[in-house]
Write a protein that holds these residues in place. Structure first.
Motif, PDB file in Angstrom:
ATOM      1  N   ALA A  83       0.858  -1.218   0.059  1.00 32.54           N
ATOM      2  CA  ALA A  83      -0.062   0.039   0.134  1.00 32.54           C
ATOM      3  C   ALA A  83       0.759   1.283  -0.123  1.00 32.54           C
ATOM      4  O   ALA A  83       0.637   2.121  -0.792  1.00 32.54           O
ATOM      5  N   LYS A  84       2.203   1.321   0.776  1.00 28.83           N
ATOM      6  CA  LYS A  84       2.982   2.352   0.841  1.00 28.83           C
ATOM      7  C   LYS A  84       3.542   2.697  -0.296  1.00 28.83           C
ATOM      8  O   LYS A  84       3.425   3.530  -0.840  1.00 28.83           O
ATOM      9  N   ALA A  85       3.959   1.471  -1.143  1.00 24.36           N
ATOM     10  CA  ALA A  85       4.664   1.661  -2.460  1.00 24.36           C
ATOM     11  C   ALA A  85       3.641   2.044  -3.482  1.00 24.36           C
ATOM     12  O   ALA A  85       4.269   2.749  -4.357  1.00 24.36           O
ATOM     13  N   LYS A  86       2.421   1.769  -3.468  1.00 25.40           N
ATOM     14  CA  LYS A  86       1.481   2.074  -4.588  1.00 25.40           C
ATOM     15  C   LYS A  86       0.498   3.227  -4.144  1.00 25.40           C
ATOM     16  O   LYS A  86       0.021   3.801  -5.030  1.00 25.40           O
ATOM     17  N   GLY A  87       0.882   3.682  -2.830  1.00 23.12           N
ATOM     18  CA  GLY A  87       0.099   5.193  -2.838  1.00 23.12           C
ATOM     19  C   GLY A  87      -1.265   4.724  -2.232  1.00 23.12           C
ATOM     20  O   GLY A  87      -2.195   5.786  -2.189  1.00 23.12           O
ATOM     21  N   TYR A  88      -1.537   3.791  -1.762  1.00 25.32           N
ATOM     22  CA  TYR A  88      -2.864   3.368  -1.221  1.00 25.32           C
ATOM     23  C   TYR A  88      -3.130   3.828  -0.018  1.00 25.32           C
ATOM     24  O   TYR A  88      -2.398   3.451   1.046  1.00 25.32           O
ATOM     25  N   ALA A  89      -3.911   4.656   0.384  1.00 27.54           N
ATOM     26  CA  ALA A  89      -4.408   5.082   1.724  1.00 27.54           C
ATOM     27  C   ALA A  89      -5.522   4.089   2.459  1.00 27.54           C
ATOM     28  O   ALA A  89      -5.408   4.524   3.833  1.00 27.54           O
ATOM     29  N   ASP A  90      -6.068   3.693   1.581  1.00 28.16           N
ATOM     30  CA  ASP A  90      -7.269   2.787   2.082  1.00 28.16           C
ATOM     31  C   ASP A  90      -6.908   1.554   2.690  1.00 28.16           C
ATOM     32  O   ASP A  90      -6.120   0.869   2.097  1.00 28.16           O
ATOM     33  N   PRO A  91      -7.059   1.175   4.118  1.00 28.44           N
ATOM     34  CA  PRO A  91      -6.470  -0.118   4.493  1.00 28.44           C
ATOM     35  C   PRO A  91      -7.469  -1.417   4.125  1.00 28.44           C
ATOM     36  O   PRO A  91      -7.109  -2.556   4.626  1.00 28.44           O
ATOM     37  N   ARG A  92      -8.510  -1.287   3.208  1.00 30.55           N
ATOM     38  CA  ARG A  92      -9.453  -2.336   3.064  1.00 30.55           C
ATOM     39  C   ARG A  92      -8.674  -3.238   1.597  1.00 30.55           C
ATOM     40  O   ARG A  92      -8.533  -2.619   0.835  1.00 30.55           O
ATOM     41  N   TRP A  93      -8.873  -4.522   2.010  1.00 30.38           N
ATOM     42  CA  TRP A  93      -8.423  -5.444   1.050  1.00 30.38           C
ATOM     43  C   TRP A  93      -9.637  -6.741   0.659  1.00 30.38           C
ATOM     44  O   TRP A  93     -10.200  -6.837   1.794  1.00 30.38           O
ATOM     45  N   TRP A 155      -4.082 -16.457  -1.226  1.00 31.38           N
ATOM     46  CA  TRP A 155      -5.305 -15.704  -1.880  1.00 31.38           C
ATOM     47  C   TRP A 155      -4.933 -14.482  -2.627  1.00 31.38           C
ATOM     48  O   TRP A 155      -3.960 -13.683  -2.317  1.00 31.38           O
ATOM     49  N   ASN A 156      -5.423 -14.134  -3.958  1.00 32.28           N
ATOM     50  CA  ASN A 156      -5.162 -12.905  -4.534  1.00 32.28           C
ATOM     51  C   ASN A 156      -6.266 -11.833  -4.118  1.00 32.28           C
ATOM     52  O   ASN A 156      -7.262 -12.182  -3.846  1.00 32.28           O
ATOM     53  N   VAL A 157      -5.565 -10.774  -3.615  1.00 28.97           N
ATOM     54  CA  VAL A 157      -6.392  -9.735  -2.911  1.00 28.97           C
ATOM     55  C   VAL A 157      -6.029  -8.436  -3.737  1.00 28.97           C
ATOM     56  O   VAL A 157      -5.032  -8.302  -4.256  1.00 28.97           O
ATOM     57  N   PHE A 158      -7.129  -7.597  -3.607  1.00 31.95           N
ATOM     58  CA  PHE A 158      -6.970  -6.380  -4.175  1.00 31.95           C
ATOM     59  C   PHE A 158      -7.324  -5.038  -3.469  1.00 31.95           C
ATOM     60  O   PHE A 158      -8.163  -5.275  -2.232  1.00 31.95           O
ATOM     61  N   ASN A 159      -6.751  -4.063  -3.249  1.00 34.31           N
ATOM     62  CA  ASN A 159      -6.945  -2.880  -2.358  1.00 34.31           C
ATOM     63  C   ASN A 159      -8.207  -2.211  -2.638  1.00 34.31           C
ATOM     64  O   ASN A 159      -8.744  -2.214  -3.902  1.00 34.31           O
ATOM     65  N   ALA A 160      -9.013  -1.596  -1.767  1.00 31.61           N
ATOM     66  CA  ALA A 160     -10.146  -1.118  -2.359  1.00 31.61           C
ATOM     67  C   ALA A 160     -10.082   0.195  -3.250  1.00 31.61           C
ATOM     68  O   ALA A 160     -11.049   0.474  -4.114  1.00 31.61           O
ATOM     69  N   GLU A 161      -8.997   0.630  -3.232  1.00 27.76           N
ATOM     70  CA  GLU A 161      -8.585   1.889  -4.209  1.00 27.76           C
ATOM     71  C   GLU A 161      -8.249   1.194  -5.679  1.00 27.76           C
ATOM     72  O   GLU A 161      -8.053   2.210  -6.715  1.00 27.76           O
ATOM     73  N   GLN A 162      -8.454  -0.043  -6.097  1.00 25.37           N
ATOM     74  CA  GLN A 162      -8.308  -0.791  -7.373  1.00 25.37           C
ATOM     75  C   GLN A 162      -9.744  -0.979  -7.907  1.00 25.37           C
ATOM     76  O   GLN A 162      -9.899  -1.534  -8.849  1.00 25.37           O
ATOM     77  N   PHE A 163     -10.597  -0.714  -7.182  1.00 24.07           N
ATOM     78  CA  PHE A 163     -12.177  -0.964  -7.531  1.00 24.07           C
ATOM     79  C   PHE A 163     -12.814   0.534  -7.751  1.00 24.07           C
ATOM     80  O   PHE A 163     -12.586   1.438  -7.144  1.00 24.07           O
ATOM     81  N   ASP A 164     -13.978   0.254  -8.495  1.00 25.24           N
ATOM     82  CA  ASP A 164     -15.053   1.341  -8.663  1.00 25.24           C
ATOM     83  C   ASP A 164     -15.959   0.875  -7.832  1.00 25.24           C
ATOM     84  O   ASP A 164     -16.410  -0.155  -7.793  1.00 25.24           O
ATOM     85  N   GLY A 165     -17.033   2.217  -7.206  1.00 30.07           N
ATOM     86  CA  GLY A 165     -18.084   1.750  -6.643  1.00 30.07           C
ATOM     87  C   GLY A 165     -17.963   1.416  -5.135  1.00 30.07           C
ATOM     88  O   GLY A 165     -18.886   0.994  -4.290  1.00 30.07           O
ATOM     89  N   VAL A 166     -16.846   1.877  -4.376  1.00 31.29           N
ATOM     90  CA  VAL A 166     -16.417   1.532  -3.290  1.00 31.29           C
ATOM     91  C   VAL A 166     -16.887   2.905  -2.182  1.00 31.29           C
ATOM     92  O   VAL A 166     -16.492   4.059  -2.728  1.00 31.29           O
ATOM     93  N   GLU A 167     -17.643   2.372  -1.348  1.00 28.04           N
ATOM     94  CA  GLU A 167     -17.929   3.550  -0.463  1.00 28.04           C
ATOM     95  C   GLU A 167     -16.847   4.201   0.413  1.00 28.04           C
ATOM     96  O   GLU A 167     -15.688   3.383   0.613  1.00 28.04           O
ATOM     97  N   PRO A 168     -16.636   5.532   0.522  1.00 26.85           N
ATOM     98  CA  PRO A 168     -15.550   6.159   1.284  1.00 26.85           C
ATOM     99  C   PRO A 168     -15.480   5.518   2.612  1.00 26.85           C
ATOM    100  O   PRO A 168     -16.593   5.418   3.357  1.00 26.85           O
ATOM    101  N   LEU A 169     -14.186   5.713   3.317  1.00 30.11           N
ATOM    102  CA  LEU A 169     -14.056   5.319   4.730  1.00 30.11           C
ATOM    103  C   LEU A 169     -14.474   6.803   5.490  1.00 30.11           C
ATOM    104  O   LEU A 169     -14.348   7.825   5.194  1.00 30.11           O
ATOM    105  N   PRO A 170     -14.916   6.519   6.689  1.00 35.23           N
ATOM    106  CA  PRO A 170     -15.256   7.745   7.561  1.00 35.23           C
ATOM    107  C   PRO A 170     -14.073   8.368   7.702  1.00 35.23           C
ATOM    108  O   PRO A 170     -13.019   7.874   8.025  1.00 35.23           O
TER     109      PRO A 170
END
Length: 298
Positions: A83-93, A155-170
């Motif tokens: 997440a750090k390397a790719k700039g993802y701030a969302d912790p959800r996978w 398991w293959n997982v994706f970060n939430a920022e790799q999807f569309d239609g994701v509700e934002p975190l509070p």
């Protein structure tokens, strides 16, 4: 009619062989991701010194988007760094199937990361080695069988920022100075060994006396948050005491055991800061900060 004993034996061996091949394939996939992460961490450390970890806090508490459960062990380290390397701030996978159930749509061309699954399994004969080719710890199950750790899947997982239609975190905010001060009090009270905080001390853990030394929190240019980050680093060192996790803390500066122990403490501090909502990793104006830059370079 039951299967003949000899045929059953051969069938069992074929199944075990397939299981062994599958585990070997799993391990190769896991090793591939680990090697890439290690190479990137080394590159960042050589370039940035202690600041190699400065962007972790937002994403250093990775959790599964479907269950809400946090990842542990090497999976936490791996996903946090990816997440750090790719700039993802969302912790959800999430796996592709989980994301589909959540109504998320993967963007074209996005690549997955790997979550490892390790399990203790019984072995016999020449198999008394762990997945890295070294002798396994002498652990046995209730039946007396020797147990070793094997990578049984991933398991293959994706970060939430790799999807569309994701509700934002509070929205979240860092603790105020007063809140960080109360947090510092709570951390000191929770320490497994005494914390001696007073003017003139240098932050360090003293293994012989089993005590953490900390300068007065008012001396930190980053305030109570910086104090907490440094305190967490030293508290992490204290977990290596023989009465706790019993790590090798005998190494001198520049040695491999010394460097390893510094990385244990720094990564522990990063993760704990993330869980507590703190972004300060160190006080850049302090001698302590400069010494840790040297530690990391070693």
């Amino acid at each position: 009619a039951s299967m003949p004993k000899q045929a059953s034996l051969h069938s069992g061996k074929r199944i075990e062989k397939r299981k062994g091949a599958a585990m070997a394939k799993n391990l190769e996939k896991v090793k591939e991701q680990r090697a890439a992460i290690v190479a990137q961490i080394v590159e960042d450390m050589e370039r940035d010194g202690l600041a190699w970890a400065k962007d972790w806090p937002e994403a250093a508490s990775p959790r599964n988007a479907a269950s809400g459960k946090p990842y542990h062990g090497c999976n936490r380290l791996n996903l946090a760094y990816i997440a750090k390397a790719k700039g993802y701030a969302d912790p959800r996978w999430a796996t592709f199937a989980q994301a589909k159930q959540l109504g998320w749509k993967i963007r074209k061309g996005e690549r997955a990361s790997v979550v490892e699954y390790w399990k203790q399994i019984p072995v016999k004969g020449s198999e008394d080695e762990d997945a890295n080719g070294t002798e396994a710890a002498d652990e046995r199950d209730e039946a007396g069988r020797r147990m070793v750790w094997r990578c049984v899947g991933y398991w293959n997982v994706f970060n939430a920022e790799q999807f569309d239609g994701v509700e934002p975190l509070p929205a979240t905010c860092e603790p105020t100075a007063d809140e960080a001060g109360k947090l510092a009090d709570a951390l000191e009270a929770s320490s497994r060994c005494p914390v001696d905080e007073r003017e003139g001390l240098q932050p360090c853990y003293v293994p012989g006396a089993d005590v953490v030394h900390m300068p007065a929190r008012g001396t930190f240019s980053t305030g109570n948050a910086g104090f907490c980050a440094t305190l967490l680093h030293e508290m992490a060192h204290s977990t290596g005491h023989p009465s706790a996790l019993d790590r090798d803390q005998s190494g001198e500066f520049g040695s491999a055991p010394y460097a390893f122990e510094e990385l244990v403490a720094e990564i522990a501090s990063v993760f704990a800061c993330a869980d507590l909502g703190l972004s300060a990793q160190a006080d850049p104006d302090s001698d302590h900060y400069m010494s840790h830059v040297a530690y990391v370079k070693s």
